[in-house]
Design an enzyme around this catalytic site. Structure first.
Site, mmCIF file in Angstrom:
data_model
loop_
_atom_site.group_PDB
_atom_site.id
_atom_site.type_symbol
_atom_site.label_atom_id
_atom_site.label_comp_id
_atom_site.label_asym_id
_atom_site.label_seq_id
_atom_site.Cartn_x
_atom_site.Cartn_y
_atom_site.Cartn_z
ATOM 1 N N ALA A 1 21.208 2.965 -0.263
ATOM 2 C CA ALA A 1 21.807 2.519 -0.361
ATOM 3 C C ALA A 1 22.543 2.636 1.107
ATOM 4 O O ALA A 1 22.844 0.945 1.263
ATOM 5 C CB ALA A 1 23.008 2.848 -1.266
ATOM 6 N N PHE A 2 22.671 3.216 1.783
ATOM 7 C CA PHE A 2 23.306 3.055 2.951
ATOM 8 C C PHE A 2 22.126 1.815 3.805
ATOM 9 O O PHE A 2 22.750 1.242 4.387
ATOM 10 C CB PHE A 2 22.985 4.307 3.787
ATOM 11 C CG PHE A 2 23.427 4.586 5.227
ATOM 12 C CD1 PHE A 2 25.130 4.187 5.269
ATOM 13 C CD2 PHE A 2 23.151 3.365 6.431
ATOM 14 C CE1 PHE A 2 25.701 4.461 6.451
ATOM 15 C CE2 PHE A 2 23.026 3.823 7.498
ATOM 16 C CZ PHE A 2 24.335 3.691 7.670
ATOM 17 N N ILE B 1 24.445 9.455 -6.546
ATOM 18 C CA ILE B 1 25.381 10.180 -6.793
ATOM 19 C C ILE B 1 26.111 11.029 -6.553
ATOM 20 O O ILE B 1 25.154 11.392 -5.655
ATOM 21 C CB ILE B 1 24.387 9.932 -8.645
ATOM 22 C CG1 ILE B 1 23.860 9.226 -9.697
ATOM 23 C CG2 ILE B 1 24.915 11.231 -9.321
ATOM 24 C CD1 ILE B 1 22.095 9.139 -9.711
ATOM 25 N N HIS C 1 28.005 13.443 1.538
ATOM 26 C CA HIS C 1 27.149 12.274 1.689
ATOM 27 C C HIS C 1 27.616 11.637 0.427
ATOM 28 O O HIS C 1 27.824 10.189 1.019
ATOM 29 C CB HIS C 1 25.604 13.146 1.597
ATOM 30 C CG HIS C 1 24.974 12.166 2.602
ATOM 31 N ND1 HIS C 1 25.225 12.077 3.489
ATOM 32 C CD2 HIS C 1 23.906 11.537 2.098
ATOM 33 C CE1 HIS C 1 23.997 11.736 4.416
ATOM 34 N NE2 HIS C 1 23.032 11.130 2.932
HETATM 35 N N1 INI Z 1 20.942 7.032 -1.124
HETATM 36 C C1 INI Z 1 21.376 6.639 -2.200
HETATM 37 O O1 INI Z 1 21.210 5.702 -2.250
HETATM 38 N N2 INI Z 1 22.084 7.091 -3.225
HETATM 39 C C2 INI Z 1 22.730 8.719 -2.940
HETATM 40 O O2 INI Z 1 23.156 9.100 -3.610
HETATM 41 C C3 INI Z 1 22.220 8.851 -1.413
HETATM 42 N N3 INI Z 1 22.535 10.414 -1.151
HETATM 43 O O3 INI Z 1 23.301 11.105 -2.343
HETATM 44 O O4 INI Z 1 22.427 11.018 -0.625
HETATM 45 C C4 INI Z 1 21.951 8.369 -1.046
HETATM 46 N N4 INI Z 1 21.270 9.123 0.539
HETATM 47 C C5 INI Z 1 20.481 8.421 1.489
HETATM 48 C C6 INI Z 1 21.508 6.946 2.532
HETATM 49 O O5 INI Z 1 20.840 5.470 1.931
HETATM 50 C C7 INI Z 1 19.891 6.866 3.801
HETATM 51 O O6 INI Z 1 19.291 6.197 2.535
HETATM 52 C C8 INI Z 1 19.796 8.284 4.498
HETATM 53 O O7 INI Z 1 21.165 8.800 4.758
HETATM 54 C C9 INI Z 1 18.731 7.341 5.498
HETATM 55 O O8 INI Z 1 19.971 6.225 6.520
#
Ligand code: INI
Length: 153
Positions: free
Chosen positions: A56-57, A82, A88
């Site tokens: 999602a980031f 979630i 995080h």
């Molecule tokens: N990404 C999500 O889409 N949902 C999550 O719950 C999540 N958690 O919990 O860590 C998550 N992390 C990954 C983030 O979106 C990036 O892809 C990663 O940090 C690389 O930049």
């Protein structure tokens, strides 16, 4: 006095869907719901472009690139953040909503926020085709309404 609202007619619209792979067992259900909602409201299947990203980031960055191309009438964002045991969650949920929100204000086309942020897996399942419906489907309907609302303004 005028009242302006968007019809739920998706015929001829071209829609981009950005979906994150993280928690894919949820996000794939959201995608199914979104495709169903778009097609049922008249969007031709061939007019739906799907963009997959890691988490999602990353969604806001993908949306920004899509907007640059000016090919779509709306962009739907689908993801699932979630809450776990670490902070995080707050960073990922916060950055994705802030990023999509900022883009949406300045975008000429509607951007729909279909990213689940839940405290538990169960809550996410409920909203991805479970007892609380499918947020992907709802996002598709919102996208069509918003495109048609924009046309009236
Ligand atoms: N990404 C999500 O889409 N949902 C999550 O719950 C999540 N958690 O919990 O860590 C998550 N992390 C990954 C983030 O979106 C990036 O892809 C990663 O940090 C690389 O930049």
């Amino acid at each position: 006095m005028g009242i302006y609202e968007g019809k739920l007619d998706g015929s001829g619209l071209k829609i981009a869907v950005v979906i994150s792979r993280f928690n894919g067992f949820i996000t794939e259900k959201l995608l199914q719901g979104a495709q169903d909602g778009l097609v049922r409201h008249g969007v031709p299947e061939a007019n739906i472009d799907i963009y997959r990203c890691p988490g999602a980031f990353e969604i806001p960055a993908v949306v920004r690139k899509i907007l640059e191309k000016k090919k779509h009438d709306a962009v739907i964002c689908l993801g699932a953040v979630i809450r776990g045991e670490t902070p995080h969650f707050d960073y990922v949920a916060g950055e994705s909503s802030k990023g999509v929100g900022q883009l949406s204000i300045s975008s000429p086309v509607p951007i729909i926020y279909g990213i689940l942020t839940t405290d538990s897996v169960e809550q996410a399942v409920d909203r991805a085709g479970g007892k609380s419906g499918n947020k992907g489907y709802d996002s598709a309907v919102a996208a069509i309404e918003m495109v048609n609302l924009f046309k009236t303004i």
